[in-house]
Design an enzyme around this catalytic site. Structure first.
Site, PDB file in Angstrom:
ATOM      1  N   GLY A  11      41.490  64.611 -13.601  1.00 25.48           N
ATOM      2  CA  GLY A  11      42.757  64.260 -14.234  1.00 25.48           C
ATOM      3  C   GLY A  11      44.102  63.712 -14.353  1.00 25.48           C
ATOM      4  CB  ILE A  12      45.081  60.245 -13.686  1.00 27.48           C
ATOM      5  CG1 ILE A  12      45.767  60.212 -12.322  1.00 27.48           C
ATOM      6  CG2 ILE A  12      45.500  59.070 -14.312  1.00 27.48           C
ATOM      7  CD1 ILE A  12      46.433  59.682 -10.733  1.00 27.48           C
ATOM      8  CG  ASP A  33      34.453  59.994 -13.933  1.00 27.40           C
ATOM      9  OD1 ASP A  33      34.289  60.140 -12.844  1.00 27.40           O
ATOM     10  OD2 ASP A  33      36.225  60.415 -14.104  1.00 27.40           O
ATOM     11  CG  ASN A  94      40.760  58.511  -3.079  1.00 28.93           C
ATOM     12  OD1 ASN A  94      39.796  59.449  -3.449  1.00 28.93           O
ATOM     13  ND2 ASN A  94      42.141  59.073  -3.947  1.00 28.93           N
ATOM     14  CB  ILE A 117      46.173  54.954 -11.368  1.00 31.86           C
ATOM     15  CG1 ILE A 117      46.578  53.279 -12.374  1.00 31.86           C
ATOM     16  CG2 ILE A 117      46.711  55.985 -10.906  1.00 31.86           C
ATOM     17  CD1 ILE A 117      46.766  54.003 -13.443  1.00 31.86           C
ATOM     18  CG  ASP A 150      56.754  55.305  -7.247  1.00 31.01           C
ATOM     19  OD1 ASP A 150      56.296  56.283  -6.832  1.00 31.01           O
ATOM     20  OD2 ASP A 150      56.154  54.070  -6.763  1.00 31.01           O
ATOM     21  NE  ARG A 153      57.173  61.669  -9.497  1.00 24.94           N
ATOM     22  CZ  ARG A 153      56.084  61.661  -8.677  1.00 24.94           C
ATOM     23  NH1 ARG A 153      55.473  60.056  -7.709  1.00 24.94           N
ATOM     24  NH2 ARG A 153      54.599  62.438  -8.311  1.00 24.94           N
ATOM     25  CG  HIS A 179      52.723  53.902  -5.660  1.00 23.04           C
ATOM     26  ND1 HIS A 179      53.805  54.708  -6.649  1.00 23.04           N
ATOM     27  CD2 HIS A 179      51.075  54.496  -5.800  1.00 23.04           C
ATOM     28  CE1 HIS A 179      53.428  55.466  -7.210  1.00 23.04           C
ATOM     29  NE2 HIS A 179      51.648  55.797  -6.921  1.00 23.04           N
ATOM     30  CG  MET A 232      49.681  58.188 -12.068  1.00 17.34           C
ATOM     31  SD  MET A 232      50.427  57.335 -11.319  1.00 17.34           S
ATOM     32  CE  MET A 232      50.024  55.723 -12.410  1.00 17.34           C
TER      33      MET A 232
END
Length: 333
Positions: A11-12, A33, A94, A117, A150, A153, A179, A232
């Site tokens: 998705g990112i 991937d 992760n 990330i 951050d 935002r 983060h 992101m």
């Protein structure tokens, strides 16, 4: 410049890869991937920009092939957050993904700049560092936790309370700490567009909370279908662009990023003194250079309320960092 995205079909990863394909500084783009990376690569290769694109899967030494010759490696790989899940909840899955990818980087592209990330960044960056240490290739100047979202935002949300969304691209607000949640400390007192005293303290508190927990807002809005992916990717591409420009010799580029404070021993020591704590990693405004971290800047003049936010952030941050370090030190099951 060869840029590599590990987790490029996610998705990112997909929108990030698209944005990097559009960056004129990228001459070669490697995508990796566990599924679909070759297809994403072919799709992007039809875009009329100079960058050559290739995609790889784990089979046939795909990770080694994609990392060969890499200048910058970006890691958005991992599972997304789901409703009710904090960044720390992502850790067990992760952490293993990042550890294995870091091993590949350490053995194939140890001189590359590594931009992490994958959440939780407060723990995954130390994981990469510990893997690199085990392989004898750790260079703290070349390892970055991407905290740019951050900052993005903060600029967006402050422009909203100022009543002018057009300011979002020009407002600059340092965001320090880490983060995740309370470790995210926006220094609104240092906004390039001062916040009027007419804006209530409760409004400011709401903005701070929204910057700290903005990811939850997206997870809830997507109703279980994902987390912060597009925003992101935008933020990640912005930081990659700054790193590429600095690597190319442009001077004076400063960006908040989560780094090991020994990357600049003098600046790191001064920052620790400001914090009043022995913390190994911290997100601070960092001046970037051709070798990576050039200078770690301090907090500057901050308000009493911001000092309190930092006092809350530091213990949590230390716990997050130790969790990452311990993960690499523990035996694999």
């Amino acid at each position: 410049m060869k840029a590599v995205v590990l987790g490029a079909a996610g998705g990112i990863g997909q929108p990030l890869s698209l944005l990097l394909k559009s960056n004129p500084l990228v001459t070669e783009l490697g995508l990796y991937d566990i599924v679909n990376a070759p297809g994403v690569a072919v799709d992007l290769s039809h875009i009329a920009t100079p960058a050559k694109v290739e995609g790889y899967l784990p089979a046939d030494d795909g990770l080694k092939k994609v990392l060969t010759g890499a200048d910058v490696v970006v890691i958005p790989a991992g599972i997304p957050r789901k409703p009710g899940m904090t960044r720390d909840d992502l850790f067990k899955i992760n952490a293993g993904i990042v550890r294995d990818l870091a091993t590949g980087i350490a053995t194939t592209a140890p001189k590359a700049f590594v931009l992490v990330i994958s959440n939780p960044v407060n723990s995954t960056v130390p994981i990469v560092a510990e893997v690199f240490k085990k392989h004898g290739v750790f260079d703290p100047k070349r390892l970055f936790g991407v905290c740019t979202l951050d900052v993005v935002r903060a600029s967006t949300f402050v422009s909203e309370i100022l009543g002018d969304r057009s300011l979002a691209t020009s407002i600059k607000i340092p965001v320090v700490g880490g983060h995740s949640g309370v470790t995210i400390v926006p220094l609104l007192s240092q906004s390039t567009h001062p916040i009027p005293s007419s804006i209530s303290s409760s409004t400011i508190d709401t903005v701070i909370n929204r910057i700290q927990f903005g990811g939850d807002e997206i997870v809830k809005a997507k109703d279980g279908a994902g987390s912060a992916t597009l925003s992101m990717a935008f933020a990640g591409a912005e930081f990659v662009g700054k790193v590429l420009r600095a690597k190319g010799g442009e001077k004076g580029i400063v960006a908040p990023t989560f780094v090991n404070l020994i990357a600049d021993a003098e600046g790191g020591a001064k920052l620790k003194a400001e914090l009043g704590a022995e913390v190994e990693y911290f997100s601070a405004p960092v001046e970037l250079g051709v070798e990576g971290v050039y200078k770690i800047n301090g907090l500057g003049t901050i308000s009493d309320s911001e000092k309190k936010l930092i006092q809350v952030a530091v213990p949590e941050l230390i716990t997050n960092i130790e969790k990452g370090v311990s993960f690499v030190g523990a035996p694999k099951l």
